[in-house]
Design an enzyme around this catalytic site. Structure first.
Site, PDB file in Angstrom:
ATOM      1  CD  GLU A 181     -56.007  58.681  37.680  1.00  0.00           C
ATOM      2  OE1 GLU A 181     -54.841  58.501  36.569  1.00  0.00           O
ATOM      3  OE2 GLU A 181     -56.797  59.084  37.462  1.00  0.00           O
ATOM      4  CG  HIS A 395     -62.416  71.829  37.263  1.00  0.00           C
ATOM      5  ND1 HIS A 395     -61.443  71.904  37.243  1.00  0.00           N
ATOM      6  CD2 HIS A 395     -63.160  70.513  37.461  1.00  0.00           C
ATOM      7  CE1 HIS A 395     -60.584  70.991  37.383  1.00  0.00           C
ATOM      8  NE2 HIS A 395     -61.032  70.285  37.327  1.00  0.00           N
ATOM      9  CD  GLU A 466     -58.101  63.332  39.398  1.00  0.00           C
ATOM     10  OE1 GLU A 466     -58.195  62.875  38.091  1.00  0.00           O
ATOM     11  OE2 GLU A 466     -58.965  63.922  40.225  1.00  0.00           O
ATOM     12  CD  GLU A 490     -56.570  63.092  32.583  1.00  0.00           C
ATOM     13  OE1 GLU A 490     -57.544  63.735  32.799  1.00  0.00           O
ATOM     14  OE2 GLU A 490     -56.210  62.134  34.088  1.00  0.00           O
TER      15      GLU A 490
HETATM   16  C1  NOJ Z   1     -57.115  65.157  36.192  1.00  0.00           C
HETATM   17  C2  NOJ Z   1     -58.752  65.059  35.708  1.00  0.00           C
HETATM   18  O1  NOJ Z   1     -58.970  63.879  34.724  1.00  0.00           O
HETATM   19  C3  NOJ Z   1     -58.522  66.075  34.936  1.00  0.00           C
HETATM   20  O2  NOJ Z   1     -59.650  66.448  33.832  1.00  0.00           O
HETATM   21  C4  NOJ Z   1     -58.429  67.368  35.286  1.00  0.00           C
HETATM   22  O3  NOJ Z   1     -57.979  68.579  34.192  1.00  0.00           O
HETATM   23  C5  NOJ Z   1     -57.325  67.552  35.988  1.00  0.00           C
HETATM   24  N1  NOJ Z   1     -56.976  66.864  36.353  1.00  0.00           N
HETATM   25  C6  NOJ Z   1     -56.697  69.077  36.586  1.00  0.00           C
HETATM   26  O4  NOJ Z   1     -57.807  68.975  37.966  1.00  0.00           O
END
Ligand code: NOJ
Ligand code: CA
Length: 691
Positions: A181, A395, A466, A490
């Site tokens: 990233e 999730h 990740e 994000e």
């Molecule tokens: C990083 C992820 O890219 C994101 O989408 C997620 O909301 C957060 N981690 C928490 O898991």
């Protein structure tokens, strides 16, 4: 003449401005060419060392580059090597993807197998398998079962990539925390330290070269290490030559790969193209992965989704329990209603499961993947969703607590399956496992396969954040849908540097995206993120740095079979531009990159899978530009309507990002469209047959 050590190590001497093999060392050489005859790989041995080199149209791309391994507790497999046999074959077959950027993929290549034996007493053997395609070349090592090479521990893979040219490299660093990233840098490759693949290189005479790998199954991910020998840097630069070496992500004890013969390594791939636009869609890696291993794929549903997600990133909701908890029953119902009303297949809910309270990165072991928070009625919501033709997406953030996750995997996936949940979004925030294994080392690569296979057994699609980079897993496991593996949307919510700059996606397309689909999560309509405080964020603050039309264009440009509409549902209300997100498909019959320049702009046209509609997405960097595109890809003789979502006359990403002009016009295969893109802007077009 003094021969610098790197050149000597490679068995090369300097003559004029080129590197040539020493005459005495020249021994056996074997060549294999691509079906079109343009790409050629040579494998040879010289003074007991094996090397390969690559030419295109007779011109050197990779100079003789070393091969081999170093082991713990055994001599390196590098010296006293001899080619003892070769074999050849040709493959030409076309296969169909269950979903993707194109429906049909042709695998046409010539293969050369080079059998190599080490001199006695060790006498170890291996095969270098080389494949030459029209779009690039690839090779891998096969280590057959043999008494002198049974169980082994690789400490270094010695594969080199010695570029003939000090090409411009588009790279992200691999030797820092934070995985993949980073913003991309573009610099001469002589500046590289340790970088991730795919590594995209632009040579001074205009050739595009992408170094990557394919079919990473039970090995460590490959990074590329620039020269570690400063004394040779000036010499190599003056020759316009550069050497990269394989660097493998290690286990906690420093070993990089543990195995037992028979064993095969991942493919090392070198994609080649005359134009940047010809790099995509990239199918070289897919052709090097084994075919689909699943008996049935009809349950796999590429789809768009919404989710309780952006709210956490802009701080209007929390993952943790409490007054701002996002994953409540009422909130989730509202998202399900919104999804059902607008044709979305899935609703992602983050923060639904116990474990988010406190420092969730440090407390990875506390995550439960089956137990919901008390204000989240998992069973009831799964049923409510199903009744409306929508599914929940579970999730699973692990924070790299992978042992904790593996212990629960079977129970969790059994539960999800029983609830009709057919997708998970996994997460691996962190750089090492609890035991200190690298994020993309062999330990984690094995973990990945476990998750993909367990998911497949339970009818579950995987969206990994990740992740380990994509090496074409989706061909064998088409439930491995999409992943992150770069800075996504994000970063525009919280990036310390203010977010992704306007040029970002114009680089991403020619780098990260060549590996495979990305869950970038486009579609933020409240571009200045006024939803948090009511005050639009300034251009310097973390916010989206595109126009609204560019957010739409990203659905076409950045391919993903699971594509999110990332913003809060209320930000889509009353927005005519939202129709484009509702319409745009996630599965394509065909893809054509019409034009593009790395870091500046790209225009992509895609035809919907099994239908007549075409979609065009164009994005630019911080420069406004006009691009003219012919619509010759349309069926000739047919009349179409283009629904155009363009930047408004006063649009620009800084001050007028929401300005959008939506119009319609009649077009056919002879039409040319002039796309006017604002600074940081874009354009999205749906082209459907005229009624
Ligand atoms: C990083 C992820 O890219 C994101 O989408 C997620 O909301 C957060 N981690 C928490 O898991
Ligand atoms: Ca630029």
């Amino acid at each position: 003449m003094r021969i610098p050590c790197t050149a000597r190590r490679l068995g090369l001497v300097l003559i004029g401005a080129t590197l040539l093999p020493t005459a005495t060392a020249a021994q056996a050489r074997h060549q294999v060419r691509s079906p079109d005859g343009r790409n050629e790989v040579t494998v040879g041995s010289r003074e007991g060392r094996l090397y390969y080199s690559v030419r295109r149209d007779g011109r050197p791309v990779l100079l003789p580059s070393g091969l081999g391994f170093e082991f713990r507790g055994a001599a390196p497999l590098r010296d006293n090597l001899q080619i003892v046999d070769t074999a050849r074959r040709t493959v030409d077959e076309t296969w169909t993807q269950p979903w993707g950027e194109v429906a049909r993929v042709r695998d046409h290549h010539h293969e050369l197998r080079v059998e190599v034996a080490e001199a006695a007493p060790a006498g170890r053997r291996f095969t270098l398998v080389v494949r030459a395609f029209d779009d690039g070349v690839a090779f891998r090592y096969e280590l057959p079962a043999q008494p002198s090479l049974d169980a082994f521990e690789i400490t270094e893979e010695l594969t080199e990539f010695v570029m003939a040219d000090n090409a411009r490299a588009w790279w992200v660093p691999a030797n820092r925390e934070n995985r993949y990233e980073f913003l991309y840098s573009g610099s001469p490759m002589s500046m590289l330290d340790t970088v991730h693949t795919p590594l995209t290189l632009e040579t001074t005479d205009g050739l595009y070269v992408v170094i990557h790998e394919a079919n990473l199954v039970d090995y460590a991910a490959m990074n590329l290490l620039g020269t570690d020998d400063d004394s040779v840097r000036p010499m190599i630069d003056s020759l316009g030559a550069r050497r990269l070496r394989t660097w493998l992500a290690p286990w906690a004890d420093g070993v990089t790969v543990r195995g037992r013969t028979p064993f095969v390594t991942p493919w090392r791939t070198i994609q080649l193209a005359d134009r940047a636009a010809d790099l995509a869609p990239s199918v070289l890696g897919l052709n090097l992965n084994p075919p689909n291993a699943l008996e049935r794929t009809d349950w796999i549903e590429p789809q768009k989704y919404v989710g309780i997600w952006w709210g956490m990133h802009i701080n209007t909701m929390t993952w943790a329990s409490g007054p701002k908890h996002g994953a409540t029953t009422a909130n989730t119902k509202a998202y399900i209603d919104f999804a059902a009303a607008n044709g979305f297949g899935g609703v992602l809910v983050e923060g639904w499961n116990v474990g988010w309270d406190g420092d969730w990165i440090r407390n990875a072991e506390q995550f439960s993947f089956t137990q919901p928070y008390p204000d989240y009625d998992l069973q009831g919501l799964a049923e409510y969703a199903r009744e409306q033709g929508v599914r929940l997406i579970a999730h699973n953030e692990t924070s790299m607590g992978v042992e904790n996750y593996e212990r629960q995997l079977e129970d969790a996936f059994t539960l999800y399956q029983s609830l009709g949940i057919n997708a998970v979004k996994t997460g691996y925030v962190g750089d090492l496992t609890r035991d200190g294994h690298a994020h993309h080392g062999q330990y984690m690569v094995r973990h990945w396969r476990k998750v993909i296979e367990a998911a497949a057994r339970h009818g579950i699609m995987v969206d990994a954040h990740e992740p380990i980079k994509d090496t074409g897993e989706r061909r064998t496991y088409p439930n491995m849908m999409t992943r992150e593996g770069a800075r996504g949307q994000e970063y525009n919510a919280w990036g310390g540097d203010g977010g992704n700059p306007p040029e970002y996606e114009t680089i991403l397309f020619f780098t990260r995206m060549l590996a495979g689909p990305m869950d970038f999560t486009p579609g933020v309509f409240d571009i200045q993120i006024a939803s948090t405080t009511g005050t639009p964020r300034r251009p310097e603050e973390p916010r989206v740095r595109t126009t609204l039309a560019k957010q739409l264009a990203l659905y076409v440009v950045l391919y993903s079979p699971l594509q999110m509409a990332a913003d809060l549902p209320q930000n889509y209300e009353g927005q005519p531009a939202f129709k484009f997100i509702r319409d745009v498909p996630v599965d394509w019959e065909d893809t054509k990159v019409l034009d593009g320049k790395i870091g500046d702009y790209v225009v992509v046209a895609r035809q919907e899978r099994g239908g007549p509609d075409w979609y065009v997405g164009a994005v630019t960097d911080e420069e406004a530009r006009e691009l003219e595109i012919p619509l010759s890809f349309l069926a000739s003789g047919r009349r179409y309507v283009a629904e155009i979502y363009a930047d408004g006359a006063d649009a620009d990403w800084r001050d007028h990002p929401h300005s959008i002009a939506i119009s319609e016009r009649a077009v056919d295969a002879t039409s040319r469209l002039t796309l006017t893109l604002a600074a940081g802007g874009g354009q999205a077009i749906r082209i459907r047959p005229a009624p």
